[in-house]
Structure formats: C-alpha cells, structure tokens
Motif scaffolding. Structure first.
Motif, PDB file in Angstrom:
ATOM      1  N   GLY A  24       0.792  -1.218   0.000  1.00 49.79           N
ATOM      2  CA  GLY A  24       0.000   0.000   0.000  1.00 49.79           C
ATOM      3  C   GLY A  24       0.827   1.271   0.000  1.00 49.79           C
ATOM      4  N   SER A  25       0.289   2.293   0.644  1.00 47.02           N
ATOM      5  CA  SER A  25       0.937   3.599   0.677  1.00 47.02           C
ATOM      6  C   SER A  25       1.009   4.110   2.108  1.00 47.02           C
ATOM      7  CB  SER A  25       0.171   4.602  -0.194  1.00 47.02           C
ATOM      8  OG  SER A  25      -1.182   4.684   0.230  1.00 47.02           O
ATOM      9  N   LEU A  26       1.784   5.156   2.293  1.00 48.02           N
ATOM     10  CA  LEU A  26       1.926   5.816   3.586  1.00 48.02           C
ATOM     11  C   LEU A  26       1.549   7.286   3.439  1.00 48.02           C
ATOM     12  CD1 LEU A  26       5.366   4.322   4.693  1.00 48.02           C
ATOM     13  CD2 LEU A  26       3.102   3.700   5.581  1.00 48.02           C
ATOM     14  N   PRO A  27       0.948   7.884   4.475  1.00 51.95           N
ATOM     15  CA  PRO A  27       0.587   9.301   4.374  1.00 51.95           C
ATOM     16  C   PRO A  27       1.822  10.185   4.287  1.00 51.95           C
ATOM     17  CG  PRO A  27       0.228   8.487   6.606  1.00 51.95           C
ATOM     18  CD  PRO A  27       0.550   7.297   5.761  1.00 51.95           C
ATOM     19  N   VAL A  28       1.749  11.186   3.421  1.00 48.90           N
ATOM     20  CA  VAL A  28       2.837  12.157   3.314  1.00 48.90           C
ATOM     21  C   VAL A  28       2.795  13.071   4.529  1.00 48.90           C
ATOM     22  CG1 VAL A  28       3.700  14.132   1.994  1.00 48.90           C
ATOM     23  CG2 VAL A  28       2.852  12.094   0.806  1.00 48.90           C
ATOM     24  N   SER A  29       3.954  13.315   5.110  1.00 47.78           N
ATOM     25  CA  SER A  29       4.043  14.158   6.298  1.00 47.78           C
ATOM     26  C   SER A  29       4.742  15.465   5.955  1.00 47.78           C
ATOM     27  CB  SER A  29       4.816  13.426   7.412  1.00 47.78           C
ATOM     28  OG  SER A  29       4.922  14.247   8.553  1.00 47.78           O
ATOM     29  N   PRO A  30       3.992  16.560   5.794  1.00 45.84           N
ATOM     30  CA  PRO A  30       4.630  17.839   5.489  1.00 45.84           C
ATOM     31  C   PRO A  30       5.457  18.332   6.676  1.00 45.84           C
ATOM     32  CG  PRO A  30       2.291  18.144   5.937  1.00 45.84           C
ATOM     33  CD  PRO A  30       2.532  16.673   5.934  1.00 45.84           C
ATOM     34  N   LYS A  31       6.359  19.249   6.416  1.00 42.25           N
ATOM     35  CA  LYS A  31       7.234  19.767   7.474  1.00 42.25           C
ATOM     36  C   LYS A  31       6.480  20.781   8.325  1.00 42.25           C
ATOM     37  CE  LYS A  31      11.505  18.962   4.889  1.00 42.25           C
ATOM     38  NZ  LYS A  31      12.702  19.577   4.262  1.00 42.25           N
ATOM     39  N   VAL A  88      -7.265  24.014   5.500  1.00 40.48           N
ATOM     40  CA  VAL A  88      -6.143  24.840   5.048  1.00 40.48           C
ATOM     41  C   VAL A  88      -5.500  24.178   3.838  1.00 40.48           C
ATOM     42  CG1 VAL A  88      -3.947  25.901   5.678  1.00 40.48           C
ATOM     43  CG2 VAL A  88      -5.734  25.610   7.415  1.00 40.48           C
ATOM     44  N   GLU A  89      -5.373  24.927   2.759  1.00 36.24           N
ATOM     45  CA  GLU A  89      -4.816  24.394   1.511  1.00 36.24           C
ATOM     46  C   GLU A  89      -3.750  25.343   0.966  1.00 36.24           C
ATOM     47  OE1 GLU A  89      -3.562  22.674  -1.675  1.00 36.24           O
ATOM     48  OE2 GLU A  89      -5.010  21.576  -0.437  1.00 36.24           O
ATOM     49  N   VAL A  90      -2.589  24.799   0.612  1.00 33.94           N
ATOM     50  CA  VAL A  90      -1.483  25.614   0.123  1.00 33.94           C
ATOM     51  C   VAL A  90      -1.741  26.133  -1.295  1.00 33.94           C
ATOM     52  CG1 VAL A  90      -0.177  23.672  -0.823  1.00 33.94           C
ATOM     53  CG2 VAL A  90       1.043  25.719  -0.046  1.00 33.94           C
ATOM     54  N   GLN A 123      -0.142  27.982   4.484  1.00 31.91           N
ATOM     55  CA  GLN A 123       0.485  26.780   5.021  1.00 31.91           C
ATOM     56  C   GLN A 123       0.443  26.782   6.535  1.00 31.91           C
ATOM     57  OE1 GLN A 123       4.319  27.245   2.769  1.00 31.91           O
ATOM     58  NE2 GLN A 123       4.027  25.065   2.385  1.00 31.91           N
ATOM     59  N   VAL A 124       0.314  25.591   7.115  1.00 30.23           N
ATOM     60  CA  VAL A 124       0.435  25.436   8.563  1.00 30.23           C
ATOM     61  C   VAL A 124       1.919  25.332   8.887  1.00 30.23           C
ATOM     62  CG1 VAL A 124      -0.061  23.965  10.546  1.00 30.23           C
ATOM     63  CG2 VAL A 124      -1.809  24.306   8.789  1.00 30.23           C
ATOM     64  N   ARG A 132      -1.108  18.815  24.344  1.00 30.37           N
ATOM     65  CA  ARG A 132      -2.301  18.681  23.509  1.00 30.37           C
ATOM     66  C   ARG A 132      -2.426  19.856  22.552  1.00 30.37           C
ATOM     67  NH1 ARG A 132      -6.485  15.330  26.037  1.00 30.37           N
ATOM     68  NH2 ARG A 132      -8.051  16.669  25.070  1.00 30.37           N
ATOM     69  N   VAL A 133      -3.117  19.612  21.449  1.00 32.83           N
ATOM     70  CA  VAL A 133      -3.322  20.637  20.444  1.00 32.83           C
ATOM     71  C   VAL A 133      -4.189  21.775  20.986  1.00 32.83           C
ATOM     72  CG1 VAL A 133      -4.412  21.131  18.219  1.00 32.83           C
ATOM     73  CG2 VAL A 133      -3.104  19.029  18.522  1.00 32.83           C
ATOM     74  N   LYS A 134      -3.730  23.004  20.760  1.00 33.13           N
ATOM     75  CA  LYS A 134      -4.516  24.192  21.105  1.00 33.13           C
ATOM     76  C   LYS A 134      -4.828  25.049  19.882  1.00 33.13           C
ATOM     77  CE  LYS A 134      -4.652  23.477  25.566  1.00 33.13           C
ATOM     78  NZ  LYS A 134      -5.943  23.139  26.223  1.00 33.13           N
ATOM     79  N   GLY A 135      -4.126  24.753  18.784  1.00 38.79           N
ATOM     80  CA  GLY A 135      -4.356  25.518  17.567  1.00 38.79           C
ATOM     81  C   GLY A 135      -3.225  25.309  16.577  1.00 38.79           C
ATOM     82  N   VAL A 136      -3.301  26.037  15.452  1.00 38.13           N
ATOM     83  CA  VAL A 136      -2.238  25.988  14.452  1.00 38.13           C
ATOM     84  C   VAL A 136      -1.842  27.407  14.073  1.00 38.13           C
ATOM     85  CG1 VAL A 136      -2.957  23.753  13.497  1.00 38.13           C
ATOM     86  CG2 VAL A 136      -3.870  25.862  12.520  1.00 38.13           C
ATOM     87  N   THR A 137      -0.569  27.562  13.760  1.00 36.87           N
ATOM     88  CA  THR A 137      -0.058  28.848  13.286  1.00 36.87           C
ATOM     89  C   THR A 137       0.091  28.796  11.776  1.00 36.87           C
ATOM     90  OG1 THR A 137       1.155  29.200  15.347  1.00 36.87           O
ATOM     91  CG2 THR A 137       1.821  30.511  13.442  1.00 36.87           C
ATOM     92  N   LEU A 138      -0.542  29.757  11.103  1.00 34.87           N
ATOM     93  CA  LEU A 138      -0.449  29.867   9.650  1.00 34.87           C
ATOM     94  C   LEU A 138       0.381  31.097   9.301  1.00 34.87           C
ATOM     95  CD1 LEU A 138      -4.248  29.435   8.781  1.00 34.87           C
ATOM     96  CD2 LEU A 138      -2.571  27.643   9.170  1.00 34.87           C
TER      97      LEU A 138
END
Length: 326
Positions: A24-31, A88-90, A123-124, A132-138
């Motif tokens: 199969g495949s593996l998910p791509v992990s962006p930086k 969110v989309e680049v 981009q994130v 724990r997650v509190k948000g994302v910086t764009l």
C-alpha cells in the motif's frame, strides 16, 4: 529476492515460490512543527479513523490540512458530527487535482454554506499547545482548535524493497502482468507503478478500483493463468453536501478543451483524455466508457456535453444502420 526469502520482524523467515507485494501507501508528512502533540492525526487507515472518532467526542474545533479528495471527505464527516472545521490548503483552490478554479469556487461556496471555513494559499507552520493541540499557526495568523488532521497525500510504501534488486521509481515498477523486475515477484495496489490507461505513462494512481483490478491480474498470474492489466485510471468521485463531482483522466497542456458551465472534457487526436463534471454528472459513465475504449469522437464532439447525449447517441453515430432499424 535472489534467495526467495521474506524476513519478518520477529526474526523468522518465510520461503516463497512466488511473491506478491501489496504494502500500500503511507501518508505524506509535510514539514510542520508540533505534529507529535496529542490530537494530531494522519488519516490513512481504519485505526486512524477510530482514533479521530474517539477524539472528536470532546472536540469543538478541528483543522484539516489539505483540501484534496480525502481532506474534503474528512472535513464533511467532522462537520456532520457537529465539529467546527477549518480546511487549510497551500494551493489556490480546493480539490486542486480534481477541478479547475471555476469549479473549485462552487465547491468552496458549498463548503462555506455548510459552515466549513476554507483557507487557501496558506500553510500550517506549527501545531501549538503543550502536550495537547490548542491551535495551528499559519502564515496568515492563528486558528484555534483541539484536533488537527493532516491529509497531504500518500506515497507508495516501498521501504521493504529499497535494499533489493527490485526496481523502483516512485513505486515498484511493474509490467502488464503486474510482475516486478525480478522473477516471481509481483506488486499491486498503491505500491505498484503501472501504465496509465490514458497518458500511457508509468504512474501511481492510488485509488481502490485500481488496486482491485491490479490485485485480480496479479492473482491470475501468480497461479500461472496469463492475464494483462489494461492500465490504471485517474478517477475520483465525491459528493459535497449534495453537490456531486466526478473527474476522470487528464487535462494535458496540448489538449483541446470543450466546456459548459458545469462540465468540461479534454480531447487529444480526437479522443477524450479527461472529464470533469460538477452538479450535472449525467452521462459521465458514457464518457468514461469512451475514454477507456479510446474511441475517436470527432463526429460527436459538439454534442457530448449536451443533455440529450447518451448511449443512444453513441449507437446512432457508430452504428447508424442498427439505430435506423430501431
């Protein structure tokens, strides 16, 4: 492969006569910094889906990274569970591999009408929070959330063959019988790099229908029954809150394009190489059949996108004597 042995993680060995690799495949992990925090998920398999559902029980806001096919499916599923979602989309549009900018605007509008925020050309940079997650910086600011799902595509899982003589490019290179470059070794599914039925170029088209067909061909040949794979399709179908979308094939730079407001097709040398229908998907199956058969459609190209087009019109064009008798 030269010893016909598979080594397992518990140090045991399995000897084979013939081998099928279907890893199969593996998910791509962006930086992105901070993806190790609790509440960050890569949406890839059933286990991931279960974790997302469990975490979503106490989640009010989520961010989906990537507005491709899977990202939009996940966003819709989360919204239906009562979670506020931001996508969110680049790139400059949603579903960038499926539709053009005009069609993408209609999809974006439908998502926003259903309370999904769409953030394009951004981009994130970081997932924020302590454990724990509190948000994302764009690059455009910060979005608060308790869950982040990263859906940035997949890549073939070729790790186990990297140090072998089995040839790879993006995936494991296979011929029409799904055989790899080494005797008695086959590959099928997302890990296999096969010939595209339209472009005739070697590619990865990681969708379930392709994997099923490839597995069937590989299975026959493993048993010594010779079968050939017709080639993989580039195809996606999605429903965005009642707005159906179907895309097939390729819109190549040197193609002729015919379009209406909600439908477009691409032609090269009189043959259809791609279709993209949104909202009005009637006759998509007829066009898909013409694509797969490589039918020369010059005589009917002005009618293909009209409502009256269908199997009857195809029969009339290519079998006039039969049509007249009917």
């Amino acid at each position: 492969p030269n010893q016909k042995l598979v080594f397992l993680t518990d140090s045991s060995q399995v000897r084979y006569d013939k081998l099928l690799i279907a890893t199969g495949s593996l998910p791509v992990s962006p930086k992105i910094d901070g993806t190790d925090k609790e509440g960050v998920f890569f949406f890839h398999n059933r286990k991931d889906a279960k974790k997302v559902v469990e975490w979503g029980e106490d989640c009010k806001k989520a961010v989906v990274v990537g507005a491709g096919f899977i990202g939009i499916e996940v966003a819709i599923a989360l919204q239906r569970r009562g979670i506020m979602v931001s996508v969110v989309e680049v790139q400059d549009r949603v579903l960038p591999e499926m539709v053009d900018k005009d069609m993408a605007e209609k999809v974006k509008k439908r998502l926003e009408e259903n309370a999904i925020q769409v953030i394009l050309e951004s981009q994130v940079a970081e997932v924020i929070g302590n454990k724990r997650v509190k948000g994302v910086t764009l690059d455009q600011g910060t979005v608060e959330c308790e869950m982040v799902i990263i859906s940035a595509g997949v890549s073939p899982n070729i790790e186990i063959v990297k140090e072998t003589e089995i040839k790879t490019n993006v995936g494991i290179i296979v011929d029409k019988t799904m055989r790899a470059s080494v005797e008695d070794v086959y590959a099928a599914g997302d890990v296999a790099e096969a010939i595209d039925i339209i472009s005739k170029e070697r590619t990865i088209n990681p969708i379930w229908p392709n994997a099923v067909k490839e597995g069937r061909v590989a299975g026959y040949n493993l048993l010594g029954i010779e079968k050939e794979y017709e080639g993989c399709d580039r195809m996606n179908v999605i429903d965005v809150f009642g707005l159906p979308i179907v895309t097939v094939g390729h819109f190549l730079p040197d193609c002729e394009e015919i379009r209406t407001e909600n439908r477009r097709i691409a032609l090269k040398d009189g043959r259809i190489t791609g279709l993209s229908f949104i909202g009005e998907i009637k006759n998509a199956g007829v066009v898909l059949s013409l694509i797969r058969k490589g039918t020369e459609v010059t005589r009917m190209k002005d009618t293909i996108l009209k409502d009256e087009f269908g199997y009857g019109k195809v029969a009339w064009t290519f079998m006039p004597s039969f049509a007249e008798r009917v």
